[in-house]
Design a protein around this motif. Sequence first.
Motif, short mmCIF file in Angstrom:
data_model
loop_
_atom_site.label_atom_id
_atom_site.label_comp_id
_atom_site.label_asym_id
_atom_site.label_seq_id
_atom_site.Cartn_x
_atom_site.Cartn_y
_atom_site.Cartn_z
N GLY A 31 0.82 -1.21 0.00
CA GLY A 31 0.00 0.00 0.00
C GLY A 31 0.85 1.25 0.00
N GLU A 32 0.20 2.38 0.31
CA GLU A 32 0.93 3.65 0.43
C GLU A 32 1.26 3.98 1.88
N TYR A 33 0.41 3.50 2.81
CA TYR A 33 0.60 3.81 4.23
C TYR A 33 0.55 2.51 5.03
N GLY A 34 1.26 2.49 6.16
CA GLY A 34 1.31 1.29 6.97
C GLY A 34 1.27 1.60 8.46
N LEU A 35 1.01 0.56 9.25
CA LEU A 35 1.02 0.64 10.70
C LEU A 35 2.16 -0.25 11.19
N ALA A 55 -10.38 -1.19 10.33
CA ALA A 55 -9.73 -0.60 9.16
C ALA A 55 -10.61 -0.72 7.92
N SER A 56 -11.29 -1.85 7.74
CA SER A 56 -12.13 -2.02 6.56
C SER A 56 -13.36 -1.11 6.62
N GLN A 57 -13.83 -0.77 7.81
CA GLN A 57 -14.92 0.20 7.95
C GLN A 57 -14.45 1.58 7.49
N ALA A 58 -13.20 1.89 7.78
CA ALA A 58 -12.65 3.19 7.36
C ALA A 58 -12.42 3.23 5.85
N VAL A 59 -12.04 2.09 5.26
CA VAL A 59 -11.77 2.03 3.81
C VAL A 59 -13.07 2.14 3.03
N LYS A 60 -14.10 1.38 3.41
CA LYS A 60 -15.44 1.41 2.80
C LYS A 60 -15.40 1.31 1.27
N GLY A 61 -14.63 0.41 0.73
CA GLY A 61 -14.61 0.21 -0.72
C GLY A 61 -13.81 1.25 -1.47
N GLY A 62 -13.31 2.29 -0.79
CA GLY A 62 -12.55 3.33 -1.47
C GLY A 62 -11.09 2.98 -1.66
N GLY A 63 -10.61 2.01 -0.94
CA GLY A 63 -9.21 1.61 -1.04
C GLY A 63 -9.05 0.13 -0.80
N SER A 108 -4.02 1.24 0.79
CA SER A 108 -3.78 2.00 -0.44
C SER A 108 -5.11 2.56 -0.92
N GLY A 109 -5.05 3.63 -1.70
CA GLY A 109 -6.24 4.22 -2.28
C GLY A 109 -6.98 5.19 -1.38
N LEU A 110 -6.33 5.64 -0.30
CA LEU A 110 -6.94 6.62 0.60
C LEU A 110 -6.03 7.83 0.72
N SER A 111 -6.60 8.96 1.15
CA SER A 111 -5.77 10.13 1.43
C SER A 111 -5.00 9.89 2.73
N GLU A 112 -3.95 10.67 2.92
CA GLU A 112 -3.12 10.47 4.12
C GLU A 112 -3.90 10.72 5.40
N ASP A 113 -4.78 11.73 5.39
CA ASP A 113 -5.57 12.03 6.59
C ASP A 113 -6.52 10.88 6.92
N ALA A 114 -7.17 10.33 5.91
CA ALA A 114 -8.10 9.21 6.12
C ALA A 114 -7.36 7.97 6.61
N ALA A 115 -6.19 7.70 6.01
CA ALA A 115 -5.39 6.54 6.42
C ALA A 115 -4.89 6.71 7.85
N ARG A 116 -4.47 7.93 8.18
CA ARG A 116 -3.98 8.21 9.54
C ARG A 116 -5.10 8.01 10.56
N ALA A 117 -6.29 8.47 10.24
CA ALA A 117 -7.44 8.31 11.14
C ALA A 117 -7.80 6.83 11.30
N ALA A 118 -7.75 6.07 10.20
CA ALA A 118 -8.07 4.64 10.25
C ALA A 118 -7.06 3.89 11.11
#
Length: 139
Positions: A31-35, A55-63, A108-118
Motif C-alpha cells: 500500500g501507500e501507508y502502513g502501521l 480498518a475495513s470500515q474506514a476504507v469502505k470500498g474506497g481503497g 492503499s487508495g486513501l488520502s493520508e488524513d483518512a489513512a492516519r485516522a483509520a
Amino acid sequence: MALMPKRVKYRKSQKGRVKGNATRGNYVAFGEYGLQTLDPGRISAQTIEAGRVVASQAVKGGGKLYIRIFPHKSVTAIPAETRMGKGKGEVEFWAAVVKPGTILYEISGLSEDAARAAFNRVAHKMPVTCRFVTRRPTV
C-alpha cells in the motif's frame, strides 16, 4: 472468523523469546501507508481480526487493506484452580509474534488524513505501541 493455520506439524509450541528488531516485513510494500510496531510482543488472531474490521470500515470500498501478519504460534493455557503437573494445557488461541519494526497493516487508495485516522483507531486495539509510516520513494 479468526485466522489460524490450516494444519501444523506440532499442535503445541514453546513460548520462545522475541529478540532484536524485524529484518523482514519492516517496510511498506503493497500500500501507500502502513502501521508499524515499536514493541515486541504477541498479537492474537482475535486482535488481528478486530483491527481488520475497524480498518475495513474506514476504507469502505474506497481503497484496499493488506494484513501483513499471520498467527502461526499456538498459545496454551491450563484451566483455573488446577493443581501442578498433569502436563501442558490445551491450545487457547493462535498468535502472531511481532518484533519492533514489523508492518501490521497497509492501506492503499486513501488520502493520508483518512489513512492516519483509520490506523489511529486500529492502533488503539493493538497490545503493542504502533506508529503510522508511509511508503519510501523509489528511485
